[in-house]
Write a protein that holds these residues in place. Sequence first.
Motif, PDB file in Angstrom:
ATOM      1  N   MET A 257       0.989  -1.145   0.119  1.00  0.00           N
ATOM      2  CA  MET A 257       0.059  -0.052   0.118  1.00  0.00           C
ATOM      3  C   MET A 257       0.788   1.184   0.037  1.00  0.00           C
ATOM      4  SD  MET A 257      -3.169   0.901   0.603  1.00  0.00           S
ATOM      5  CE  MET A 257      -4.064   0.036   1.913  1.00  0.00           C
ATOM      6  N   VAL A 258       0.526   2.284  -0.776  1.00  0.00           N
ATOM      7  CA  VAL A 258       1.044   3.594  -0.629  1.00  0.00           C
ATOM      8  C   VAL A 258       0.019   4.573  -0.150  1.00  0.00           C
ATOM      9  CG1 VAL A 258       1.705   5.381  -2.260  1.00  0.00           C
ATOM     10  CG2 VAL A 258       2.380   3.313  -2.675  1.00  0.00           C
ATOM     11  N   LYS A 259       0.404   5.360   0.974  1.00  0.00           N
ATOM     12  CA  LYS A 259      -0.658   6.159   1.638  1.00  0.00           C
ATOM     13  C   LYS A 259       0.284   7.420   2.144  1.00  0.00           C
ATOM     14  CE  LYS A 259      -3.630   6.133   5.586  1.00  0.00           C
ATOM     15  NZ  LYS A 259      -4.089   5.786   7.078  1.00  0.00           N
ATOM     16  N   PRO A 260      -0.395   8.528   1.761  1.00  0.00           N
ATOM     17  CA  PRO A 260      -1.365   8.889   0.928  1.00  0.00           C
ATOM     18  C   PRO A 260      -1.358   8.489  -0.309  1.00  0.00           C
ATOM     19  CG  PRO A 260      -1.002  10.859   2.574  1.00  0.00           C
ATOM     20  CD  PRO A 260       0.152   9.759   2.300  1.00  0.00           C
ATOM     21  N   GLY A 261      -2.683   8.957  -1.252  1.00  0.00           N
ATOM     22  CA  GLY A 261      -2.493   8.425  -2.653  1.00  0.00           C
ATOM     23  C   GLY A 261      -2.129   9.570  -3.664  1.00  0.00           C
ATOM     24  N   MET A 262      -2.854  10.599  -3.726  1.00  0.00           N
ATOM     25  CA  MET A 262      -2.861  11.479  -5.063  1.00  0.00           C
ATOM     26  C   MET A 262      -1.319  12.288  -4.876  1.00  0.00           C
ATOM     27  SD  MET A 262      -5.412  13.936  -6.983  1.00  0.00           S
ATOM     28  CE  MET A 262      -6.348  12.500  -7.129  1.00  0.00           C
ATOM     29  N   PRO A 263      -0.930  12.547  -3.668  1.00  0.00           N
ATOM     30  CA  PRO A 263       0.450  13.282  -3.913  1.00  0.00           C
ATOM     31  C   PRO A 263       1.617  12.389  -3.878  1.00  0.00           C
ATOM     32  CG  PRO A 263      -0.871  13.924  -1.762  1.00  0.00           C
ATOM     33  CD  PRO A 263      -1.550  12.743  -2.210  1.00  0.00           C
ATOM     34  N   TYR A 264       1.196  10.985  -3.918  1.00  0.00           N
ATOM     35  CA  TYR A 264       2.217   9.963  -3.953  1.00  0.00           C
ATOM     36  C   TYR A 264       2.081   9.259  -5.189  1.00  0.00           C
ATOM     37  CZ  TYR A 264       3.629  11.984   0.399  1.00  0.00           C
ATOM     38  OH  TYR A 264       3.935  12.905   1.262  1.00  0.00           O
ATOM     39  N   LEU A 265       1.474   9.584  -6.239  1.00  0.00           N
ATOM     40  CA  LEU A 265       1.089   9.019  -7.467  1.00  0.00           C
ATOM     41  C   LEU A 265       2.471   8.475  -8.231  1.00  0.00           C
ATOM     42  CD1 LEU A 265      -1.719  10.610  -9.552  1.00  0.00           C
ATOM     43  CD2 LEU A 265      -1.798   8.665  -7.975  1.00  0.00           C
ATOM     44  N   ASP A 266       3.502   9.297  -8.013  1.00  0.00           N
ATOM     45  CA  ASP A 266       4.735   8.951  -8.512  1.00  0.00           C
ATOM     46  C   ASP A 266       5.412   7.670  -7.950  1.00  0.00           C
ATOM     47  OD1 ASP A 266       5.127  10.533  -6.333  1.00  0.00           O
ATOM     48  OD2 ASP A 266       7.178  10.849  -6.675  1.00  0.00           O
ATOM     49  N   ILE A 267       4.956   7.639  -6.721  1.00  0.00           N
ATOM     50  CA  ILE A 267       5.610   6.355  -5.864  1.00  0.00           C
ATOM     51  C   ILE A 267       4.730   5.096  -6.253  1.00  0.00           C
ATOM     52  CG2 ILE A 267       5.769   5.317  -3.516  1.00  0.00           C
ATOM     53  CD1 ILE A 267       7.591   7.938  -4.118  1.00  0.00           C
ATOM     54  N   CYS A 268       3.545   5.325  -6.392  1.00  0.00           N
ATOM     55  CA  CYS A 268       2.557   4.209  -7.086  1.00  0.00           C
ATOM     56  C   CYS A 268       3.204   3.603  -8.274  1.00  0.00           C
ATOM     57  CB  CYS A 268       1.122   4.367  -7.226  1.00  0.00           C
ATOM     58  SG  CYS A 268       0.309   5.214  -5.997  1.00  0.00           S
ATOM     59  N   ARG A 269       3.464   4.320  -9.242  1.00  0.00           N
ATOM     60  CA  ARG A 269       3.919   3.999 -10.466  1.00  0.00           C
ATOM     61  C   ARG A 269       5.364   3.384 -10.303  1.00  0.00           C
ATOM     62  NH1 ARG A 269       2.823   1.575 -14.508  1.00  0.00           N
ATOM     63  NH2 ARG A 269       0.903   2.695 -14.663  1.00  0.00           N
ATOM     64  N   MET A 270       6.201   4.080  -9.367  1.00  0.00           N
ATOM     65  CA  MET A 270       7.623   3.629  -9.331  1.00  0.00           C
ATOM     66  C   MET A 270       7.498   2.123  -8.947  1.00  0.00           C
ATOM     67  SD  MET A 270      10.539   4.906  -6.875  1.00  0.00           S
ATOM     68  CE  MET A 270       9.405   4.622  -5.631  1.00  0.00           C
ATOM     69  N   LEU A 271       6.609   1.857  -7.932  1.00  0.00           N
ATOM     70  CA  LEU A 271       6.469   0.624  -7.116  1.00  0.00           C
ATOM     71  C   LEU A 271       5.827  -0.475  -8.236  1.00  0.00           C
ATOM     72  CD1 LEU A 271       5.481   1.638  -3.756  1.00  0.00           C
ATOM     73  CD2 LEU A 271       7.822   1.027  -4.536  1.00  0.00           C
ATOM     74  N   LYS A 272       5.077   0.019  -9.044  1.00  0.00           N
ATOM     75  CA  LYS A 272       4.551  -0.992  -9.914  1.00  0.00           C
ATOM     76  C   LYS A 272       5.272  -1.286 -10.822  1.00  0.00           C
ATOM     77  CE  LYS A 272       0.855  -3.207 -11.637  1.00  0.00           C
ATOM     78  NZ  LYS A 272       0.199  -4.412 -10.807  1.00  0.00           N
ATOM     79  N   ASP A 273       6.011  -0.352 -11.507  1.00  0.00           N
ATOM     80  CA  ASP A 273       7.223  -0.775 -12.408  1.00  0.00           C
ATOM     81  C   ASP A 273       8.204  -1.733 -11.840  1.00  0.00           C
ATOM     82  OD1 ASP A 273       5.503   0.728 -14.124  1.00  0.00           O
ATOM     83  OD2 ASP A 273       6.839   2.550 -14.284  1.00  0.00           O
ATOM     84  N   ARG A 274       8.517  -1.480 -10.669  1.00  0.00           N
ATOM     85  CA  ARG A 274       9.797  -2.175 -10.065  1.00  0.00           C
ATOM     86  C   ARG A 274       9.252  -3.493  -9.805  1.00  0.00           C
ATOM     87  NH1 ARG A 274      14.933   0.263  -8.212  1.00  0.00           N
ATOM     88  NH2 ARG A 274      15.970  -1.400  -6.921  1.00  0.00           N
ATOM     89  N   PHE A 275       8.137  -3.800  -8.918  1.00  0.00           N
ATOM     90  CA  PHE A 275       7.726  -4.895  -8.180  1.00  0.00           C
ATOM     91  C   PHE A 275       6.507  -5.685  -8.803  1.00  0.00           C
ATOM     92  CE2 PHE A 275       9.792  -2.275  -4.975  1.00  0.00           C
ATOM     93  CZ  PHE A 275      10.697  -2.938  -4.649  1.00  0.00           C
ATOM     94  N   ASP A 276       6.712  -6.992  -8.904  1.00  0.00           N
ATOM     95  CA  ASP A 276       5.617  -7.818  -9.669  1.00  0.00           C
ATOM     96  C   ASP A 276       4.682  -8.167  -8.564  1.00  0.00           C
ATOM     97  OD1 ASP A 276       4.229  -9.223 -11.643  1.00  0.00           O
ATOM     98  OD2 ASP A 276       5.378 -10.885 -11.398  1.00  0.00           O
ATOM     99  N   VAL A 277       3.994  -7.170  -8.007  1.00  0.00           N
ATOM    100  CA  VAL A 277       2.828  -7.477  -6.985  1.00  0.00           C
ATOM    101  C   VAL A 277       1.760  -6.293  -7.030  1.00  0.00           C
ATOM    102  CG1 VAL A 277       4.540  -8.443  -5.213  1.00  0.00           C
ATOM    103  CG2 VAL A 277       4.145  -6.108  -5.022  1.00  0.00           C
ATOM    104  N   PRO A 278       0.837  -6.536  -6.668  1.00  0.00           N
ATOM    105  CA  PRO A 278      -0.468  -5.693  -6.755  1.00  0.00           C
ATOM    106  C   PRO A 278      -0.056  -4.502  -5.660  1.00  0.00           C
ATOM    107  CG  PRO A 278      -1.255  -7.830  -6.341  1.00  0.00           C
ATOM    108  CD  PRO A 278       0.176  -8.053  -6.167  1.00  0.00           C
TER     109      PRO A 278
END
Length: 335
Positions: A257-278
Motif C-alpha cells: 500500500m501507498v498512503k496517502p494516494g494522490m500526492p504520491y502517484l509517482d511512488i505508486c507508478r515507481m513501485l508498480k514498475d519495479r515490483f511484480d505485486v499488486p
Amino acid sequence: MSFEKHDMEFLGGRRLRRPRMADWSRRMVAETVLTPADLIWPIFVIEGHNERQPIKTMPGVERLSINLAVEAAKAARAAGIPALALFPNTDPSKRSEDGIEATNRDNLVCRALSAIKDAVPDIGLVADVALDPYTSHGHDGVMAGEEILNDETVSILVKQALVQAQSGADVIAPSDMMDGRIGAIRGALDDAGFEKTILLSYAAKYASAFYGPFRDAVGSGARLKGTKLSYQMDPANSEDAIREVEQDLAEGADWIMVKPGMPYLDICRMLKDRFDVPVFAYQVSGEYAMIAHAAQAGIVDREAAMVESLMAFKRAGCSGILTYFALDMARKING
C-alpha cells in the motif's frame, strides 16, 4: 497568420481530436477503465445500535454502529465492491498507554468483523493493524518518554493481528510502520492456521498532513503527542519506499500500500514498475475532504472530481483503491 488546410497536410492529415469527438469513441479507446472491483470502502465503527455519527471534517461520511456497518456491507456487495476496511472509534475508557485493547478478542472492531462476516460472508474484510485507535497518546506504538518502541510494539501488533484473523478478517493490513512487523505477523498467522490470510502492508506510508480528518474519525487526533516523523516516511524521499517494499515482500507481504494516494502517484507508478505485486493506494481522509468541502462551496463538481481523482490511481498502476467515495463511485459506474 492563419492556420490553413495545407498545414494539416504537413502534419500528415492527423487530427488527434477525432477520437474524442463522440462518447462512444472516447470509451472505445480509453486506456484506463475503473470498475467497482477496484474499490475498497473504509468504514468507521462505533458502539451502540442504530447509531450514526456524522464526521464534520468529512462531509457525507459517518461513523456507524455494528448493525449499520452490516447494512453498509450489504450495500457494498450489491454495488459490486469486493471489500471493506474497518476502523474503530474506541471508547476513551478503553484507551491506554500500551493500547492493549487492540488484542481483546471482544473489542469493537473484532465484533464488527464477526458480525459482517456472518451476514455477508462473500465480502472481503480488511483489518487495520496499528495501535493509534487504542492508545491514550494517539501514536501507532508503545512509548517510552518521547520514543516509539519498535520491538515492544511489534509483539502487541502480532496479538492484534491474530484476534482480527480469528474474528473473520480476510486481509491483515499493518499500517504502523514498525520494522519487522510483517515477518512477525506472517509467522504468527501461519503458526495459528491462518496461512490463507492475506497480508497487505502499508509499506510506503508517509508522515502526511492529509490524515487529519481520519484522526478525528477514530478519535486519536486530539490525543496525538508530537509527530509521527520517527516512523512514518519523509515526504521528500522515494528511494525509502523501494527499501521498505523490498523488506516487507521478503518478510511475506502479499500486497503493498501507498498512503496517502494522490500526492504520491509517482511512488505508486515507481513501485508498480519495479515490483511484480499488486499495488494499492489509500485516497486518505484529507484528499476526500478537500474534494467534498470544495464541492460544498461550489468550487468543483463533486462527481467529476471524484471520477478524475480515482481514475488517476488506476492510470498510475494501482490494483485497488481505498476511498470514501467507493459506494458513490460504484453506483455511478453501475448506472
